[in-house]
Enzyme design. Sequence first.
Site, PDB file in Angstrom:
ATOM      1  N   SER A  96       0.848  -1.191   0.000  1.00  0.00           N
ATOM      2  CA  SER A  96       0.000   0.000   0.000  1.00  0.00           C
ATOM      3  C   SER A  96       0.882   1.239   0.000  1.00  0.00           C
ATOM      4  CB  SER A  96      -0.903   0.022   1.239  1.00  0.00           C
ATOM      5  OG  SER A  96      -0.184   0.478   2.380  1.00  0.00           O
ATOM      6  N   ASP A  97       0.296   2.375  -0.353  1.00  0.00           N
ATOM      7  CA  ASP A  97       0.995   3.643  -0.132  1.00  0.00           C
ATOM      8  C   ASP A  97       0.806   4.031   1.337  1.00  0.00           C
ATOM      9  OD1 ASP A  97       2.423   5.990  -0.600  1.00  0.00           O
ATOM     10  OD2 ASP A  97       1.454   6.344  -2.524  1.00  0.00           O
ATOM     11  N   TRP A  98       1.485   5.098   1.756  1.00  0.00           N
ATOM     12  CA  TRP A  98       1.509   5.507   3.159  1.00  0.00           C
ATOM     13  C   TRP A  98       0.077   5.735   3.681  1.00  0.00           C
ATOM     14  CZ3 TRP A  98       5.899   7.406   6.254  1.00  0.00           C
ATOM     15  CH2 TRP A  98       5.531   7.955   7.475  1.00  0.00           C
ATOM     16  N   GLY A  99      -0.320   4.917   4.655  1.00  0.00           N
ATOM     17  CA  GLY A  99      -1.608   5.107   5.318  1.00  0.00           C
ATOM     18  C   GLY A  99      -2.822   4.744   4.504  1.00  0.00           C
ATOM     19  N   ALA A 100      -2.632   4.157   3.310  1.00  0.00           N
ATOM     20  CA  ALA A 100      -3.750   4.002   2.386  1.00  0.00           C
ATOM     21  C   ALA A 100      -4.760   2.945   2.812  1.00  0.00           C
ATOM     22  CB  ALA A 100      -3.228   3.686   0.984  1.00  0.00           C
TER      23      ALA A 100
END
Length: 724
Positions: free
Chosen positions: A266-270
């Site tokens: 995932s991307d950051w915090g996604a």
Amino acid sequence: MNESNLISLIRQMTLDEKISQLMQLSTPFYEGAESEGQITGPMEAMGITDDMIHNSGSVLGLSGAKEVIQVQEAHLKKNRLGIPLLVMADIIHGYRTIFPITLGLSCSWDMELAEKSAEIAAAEASAAGVHVTYAPMVDLVRDPRWGRVMESTGEDPYLNSQYARAFVRGFQGKDLTNDHSRVAACVKHFAAYGAAEGGRDYNTVDMSAWQLREMYLPAYKAALDEGCQMVMAAFNTVDGIPATGNKRLLKGLLREEWGFDGVLISDWGAVKELIPHGVAADLKEAAYKAMQAGIDIEMMTSAYVHHLKQLIEEEHIHEAQIDEAVLRILKLKQTLGLFDNPTRGASVEQEQLIIMSDLHRAAVRDAAAKSCVLLKNDSVLPLKAEQKIALIGPFAQNGDILGPWSWQGSKEEAVQLFDGMITVSDPENIRISQGCGIETGTEAELEAAVAAAKNADVIVLALGEDSLMSGEAGCRADIQLPRIQLELIAKLKPLGKPMVAVLFNGRPLDLHGVYDQVDAVLEAWYPGTEGGIAIAELLYGKRNPSAKLTMSFPYVTGQIPVYYNHYRTGRPQGAPDAQVRYVSQYLDIPNEPLFPFGYGLSYTTFDYSEARISSGTMSVNKPLTIQVRVTNTGSMAGEEIVQLYVRDLVGDVVRPVKELKDFRKITLAPGESQEITFELTEKQLRYHHHDLQYTSDPGDFIAYVGTSSIEVQELKFTLTKESE
């Protein structure tokens, strides 16, 4: 350790240990990090325990050989089964020795240069202990308001695909296991992140499956075909579902259709952001949807570690899914040789030897010179060393020329424009005045600039955007230069001096108030560590500009999106039977961009003799050859980028007015000619039909060959059904 050994290792792991392998945390969580213990506020609210940290699978933002070795060794002492951490970071266009931003680098149209830039970035990052880079970003972009255009390679799917392959080759090399000077690549952002509505980061993306496959997916596929080890899911929605929880996109297309079996992150915090997106009610549902979609690593949120175990107990997901994800992560660690050498690549001695070395700085300088695009030149460039120059503007002496993704780059170490210019000209010939700041200024500063320019032969204006005005979350609704810089130009114009604008920025700009007021424009982008020297060599003619745009410059902001490979309409402007008013046009501006894709000037001139085609017909087994002779008709050696485009006149669905199919970059001495030959095959004429089948249609086509997407010669041919 082979796959059976990895499976055996997984069988020894508890469920909690396996789930923790799927969690990625930032550096401050880890013992041995210099920032250890700086976990306060929202990070404490994640509820991360020591056991979770000791069993976690990867860390982001950690670098520096000494620190990486400390963290890895401390981690292995606490990890029951001795499973090493993966160290990941954003190494986008250089680690410490910074290359031009990716959009600038793409304007070189030089795949060897792109590959070399990634190889050097990988060597420095690996010596600093990094194992994986979140690059390349291959998102196709058409909206320069979006800040992350600086990280892209432009608006064309073919060129983006070529760069995707080149960057993956450069980062990974041929043997990640044994070549510790390389790092694993992670292609991003899957998918269509570059199509965010309104050019606003993290915003909605809504497009047809046909458009997605035709324009946006090819570059991701090219990176995977080149062996890219990882994929990062995008923040945005695709077909109404955020990519991070999009089972059809990630499991259906990426895993099953394309056969990708590497790590998906995932991307950051996604994962947590599935909640504000409105497709998950809470972290538990977010964990469920991300796991069902195929996300292996959750970056910087804690949905997996807090809820996957319960989801298994409730039989909503199966432990076998966790095992598959863990196996993919362990395979990547094995591919990188981490089980045999957990501190792979990290070396304080190697850091000191290669980071910011003369060899790397020379490569960066060459790349910067090949990335600057000469947009206008009314006989004022190149400068002469003896000329009196007034160097004016907020970038005259400014180290903020690395760009927003230069994580470990040093603005203090960057060569500023003035420092570059005095390597070519006597310092006595250059008078400096800042004139204004990037966004603010005073009347006294403007008047000081006028005073500095009065006795000059030429005014060089160093203008642009602060690096934080582009990059992630650096979106702008108005992409003109800040008003104070336009006022500076207007203040200097009445002096009647020749003016040259050098632009430092991360996106195509609306250049009204610049290109119409000055005599020459050099687009330098954020040119990197050696930018000042590279630009000076171009300004004084020590090098000849050769770059060409890979993203169109709009006429005005309101024209966006504007791109060369647009589709035809039923009422095209300029059609022979068209009425003056009732066609697809603006009443107040041209339809065309200010500067189109493929455009760029040189200090020399190139003549294209009449292009020739080998036959008027093509078939599956009978490709065509297209030839053109290019001659350097000027007095200076130069590089030229010869471009081949095709137009399909009648298709199953609407077809672009032009599509780039090939190009050649050549170097010619004054008076020298070269015959350029392109081969055009039936495969290059295929496209996605209304039913998403990828094939070609018999019928009439036009091939275009020339120096840009608009300066071309036409050659007609027909694709036949016969397999001659």
